[in-house]
Design a protein around this motif. Structure first.
Motif, PDB file in Angstrom:
ATOM      1  N   THR A  21     -86.011  34.316 103.476  1.00 42.63           N
ATOM      2  CA  THR A  21     -86.178  32.985 102.498  1.00 42.63           C
ATOM      3  C   THR A  21     -86.189  33.481 101.059  1.00 42.63           C
ATOM      4  O   THR A  21     -86.388  32.823 100.339  1.00 42.63           O
ATOM      5  CB  THR A  21     -87.501  32.435 102.978  1.00 42.63           C
ATOM      6  N   ASP A  22     -85.766  34.743 100.927  1.00 42.56           N
ATOM      7  CA  ASP A  22     -85.692  35.203  99.609  1.00 42.56           C
ATOM      8  C   ASP A  22     -84.542  34.327  98.836  1.00 42.56           C
ATOM      9  O   ASP A  22     -83.623  34.142  99.246  1.00 42.56           O
ATOM     10  CB  ASP A  22     -85.275  36.799  99.452  1.00 42.56           C
ATOM     11  N   GLY A  23     -84.907  33.670  97.717  1.00 41.00           N
ATOM     12  CA  GLY A  23     -84.276  32.659  96.927  1.00 41.00           C
ATOM     13  C   GLY A  23     -83.903  31.465  97.524  1.00 41.00           C
ATOM     14  O   GLY A  23     -83.731  30.552  96.623  1.00 41.00           O
ATOM     15  N   MET A 187     -85.840  26.756  92.080  1.00 41.50           N
ATOM     16  CA  MET A 187     -84.922  26.535  92.911  1.00 41.50           C
ATOM     17  C   MET A 187     -83.357  27.022  92.226  1.00 41.50           C
ATOM     18  O   MET A 187     -82.521  27.757  93.030  1.00 41.50           O
ATOM     19  CB  MET A 187     -84.716  24.981  93.153  1.00 41.50           C
ATOM     20  N   LEU A 188     -83.233  26.865  90.827  1.00 42.07           N
ATOM     21  CA  LEU A 188     -81.947  27.124  90.375  1.00 42.07           C
ATOM     22  C   LEU A 188     -82.048  28.730  90.238  1.00 42.07           C
ATOM     23  O   LEU A 188     -80.713  29.272  90.537  1.00 42.07           O
ATOM     24  CB  LEU A 188     -82.154  26.659  89.028  1.00 42.07           C
ATOM     25  N   SER A 189     -82.733  29.212  89.911  1.00 39.55           N
ATOM     26  CA  SER A 189     -82.821  30.769  89.707  1.00 39.55           C
ATOM     27  C   SER A 189     -82.774  31.546  91.058  1.00 39.55           C
ATOM     28  O   SER A 189     -81.825  32.282  91.286  1.00 39.55           O
ATOM     29  CB  SER A 189     -84.352  31.190  89.233  1.00 39.55           C
ATOM     30  N   GLY A 190     -83.400  30.834  92.188  1.00 43.37           N
ATOM     31  CA  GLY A 190     -83.531  31.447  93.488  1.00 43.37           C
ATOM     32  C   GLY A 190     -82.126  31.275  94.200  1.00 43.37           C
ATOM     33  O   GLY A 190     -81.437  32.098  94.775  1.00 43.37           O
ATOM     34  N   ASP A 195     -77.334  33.431  96.248  1.00 42.00           N
ATOM     35  CA  ASP A 195     -75.630  33.402  96.291  1.00 42.00           C
ATOM     36  C   ASP A 195     -75.169  34.620  95.987  1.00 42.00           C
ATOM     37  O   ASP A 195     -73.983  34.882  96.775  1.00 42.00           O
ATOM     38  CB  ASP A 195     -74.930  32.414  95.297  1.00 42.00           C
ATOM     39  N   HIS A 196     -75.610  35.539  95.340  1.00 42.27           N
ATOM     40  CA  HIS A 196     -75.065  36.948  95.076  1.00 42.27           C
ATOM     41  C   HIS A 196     -75.795  38.360  95.730  1.00 42.27           C
ATOM     42  O   HIS A 196     -75.343  39.356  95.325  1.00 42.27           O
ATOM     43  CB  HIS A 196     -75.100  37.282  93.465  1.00 42.27           C
ATOM     44  N   GLU A 340     -92.987  32.390  85.633  1.00 42.21           N
ATOM     45  CA  GLU A 340     -93.050  31.002  85.163  1.00 42.21           C
ATOM     46  C   GLU A 340     -93.375  29.913  86.306  1.00 42.21           C
ATOM     47  O   GLU A 340     -93.862  28.966  86.257  1.00 42.21           O
ATOM     48  CB  GLU A 340     -92.002  30.762  84.064  1.00 42.21           C
ATOM     49  N   SER A 341     -92.429  30.135  87.324  1.00 43.34           N
ATOM     50  CA  SER A 341     -92.461  29.233  88.504  1.00 43.34           C
ATOM     51  C   SER A 341     -93.700  29.421  89.112  1.00 43.34           C
ATOM     52  O   SER A 341     -94.125  28.252  89.666  1.00 43.34           O
ATOM     53  CB  SER A 341     -91.166  29.648  89.406  1.00 43.34           C
ATOM     54  N   VAL A 342     -94.323  30.623  89.457  1.00 41.33           N
ATOM     55  CA  VAL A 342     -95.419  30.517  90.463  1.00 41.33           C
ATOM     56  C   VAL A 342     -96.554  30.314  89.421  1.00 41.33           C
ATOM     57  O   VAL A 342     -97.316  29.414  90.195  1.00 41.33           O
ATOM     58  CB  VAL A 342     -95.737  32.129  90.609  1.00 41.33           C
TER      59      VAL A 342
END
Length: 374
Positions: A21-23, A187-190, A195-196, A340-342
């Motif tokens: 689930t990473d990302g 979501m955007l960052s993860g 993807d990479h 920041e997300s957390v």
């Protein structure tokens, strides 16, 4: 009662869930339910709109577990051979109707069937044998299937009674929604990171099998009276379950125990009952009816599944504390956006005056790390 091999297997499977689930922000619950279903040797139906990462989660969990994976998007004109394999022409010439299942669903350890209710009657009838008995029967072909778990997905539950009866064969039902506003940055960052990132390595299938073997050894005496009382409360509120689903729910409670490294159940293991309820409305009602029953729900490895089942502040706080711990434990400095997300999720769920004591220290440490990273 605990067992060293059981605890080690549970920890390894938990590590596989984390890597899978990473990302994939906000989809830990789905990954955890896939593993819970696999240990219980049951199946999971996922209901949610397109584009909510259902297939991505199943694919990543399958990669983390290892073994053979089969995935297919069903349609109105899907032929049985597309799932189960074509007729073996060489044997057909000799007068024997056998199916070549090489690389197909009957050989899979983990399977994902998208738009599962669009399958024809012939497909669904054959699937019932695979799901219920782990047996594939077609013509002269009769095989044992190694299937640990099948995940079916659809945009909505069907109105057709015959299709609803097929959906009832999936013991767990999970309802997935798009991510809320406060998780958009994460979501955007993860999503960009996943993807990479290289695919998660397999290898946890053997640990999963260790947990499955321990399932029948679990002592359910500590939870059966509470389970019976919970069913009575649901019935009094007009929320009913078939006898079959009630009895099978015990497999999920036992699976929750072994995934925690235990061979004994307690009332803290009652939370999977929520996912046995087949409709979104029934699950929403049950959260209110069983609020007191779920008050002590907990699990050391399935934090998101517990949180979504109970919607209790303590379970949410436990999951956020683990998220903060993981963020701060990274060897390299975590991304500013991840910190920041957390913090954003902590503040969205708990106002300053309602912040649980367990989160006070973690929030403070995140703020300190953010200041250093600035």
């Amino acid at each position: 009662m605990t067992d060293t091999s059981l605890q080690a297997a549970a920890e390894h499977v938990r590590h596989a869930i984390r890597s899978a689930t990473d990302g994939l922000v906000g989809r830990d619950q789905l990954a955890e339910l896939i593993v819970l279903a696999a240990v219980a040797q049951e199946h999971l139906l996922v209901i949610g709109p397109p584009g909510t990462a259902k297939s991505a989660v199943v694919r990543r969990v399958a990669q983390a577990l290892g073994g053979r994976y089969f995935e297919y998007l069903l349609g109105r004109f899907t032929e049985p051979s597309e799932l189960f394999g074509p007729v073996d022409l060489n044997k057909l010439r000799a007068g024997t109707v056998e199916t070549d299942v090489s690389g197909m669903l009957p050989e899979a350890d983990v399977a994902f069937l998208d738009e599962v209710f669009l399958g024809s009657t012939a497909i669904l009838n054959t699937l019932l044998g695979v799901l219920n008995e782990r047996r594939f029967r077609r013509g002269h072909t009769q095989l044992h299937c190694p299937l640990r778990v099948c995940v079916g997905a659809a945009n909505a539950l069907p109105d057709d009674e015959s299709l609803a009866a097929f959906g009832d064969r999936f013991l767990l039902h999970a309802f997935i929604e798009p991510l809320p506003d406060h998780q958009l940055e994460a979501m955007l960052s993860g999503g960009w990171r996943s993807d990479h990132a290289p695919a998660a390595g397999g290898g946890a299938l053997a640990d999963l099998d260790v947990l499955c073997r321990h399932l029948q050894q679990v002592d359910l005496g500590g939870v059966q009276p509470a389970l019976a009382n919970a069913i009575r409360q649901l019935r009094q509120a007009g929320v009913t379950l078939s006898d079959r689903r009630i009895v099978k729910s015990q497999r999920l409670l036992a699976a929750a125990a072994v995934l925690a490294g235990r061979l004994q159940t307690s009332e803290a293991d009652l939370w999977p009952l929520l996912y046995v309820l087949p409709t979104h409305e029934a699950q929403q009602s049950a959260r209110d009816v069983l609020r007191d029953v779920f008050a002590n729900a907990a699990h050391p490895h399935l934090l998101s599944a517990v949180e979504e089942a109970t919607l209790q502040p303590l379970s949410r706080a436990a999951r956020l504390a683990e998220a903060a711990r993981g963020c701060l434990a990274e060897e390299a400095a975590p991304e500013r956006l991840r910190i920041e997300s957390v913090l954003r999720e902590i503040d969205a769920n708990f106002g300053g005056e309602h912040l649980p004591e367990a989160l006070v220290e973690w929030r403070g440490r995140l703020v300190e790390r953010l200041a250093v990273a600035a």
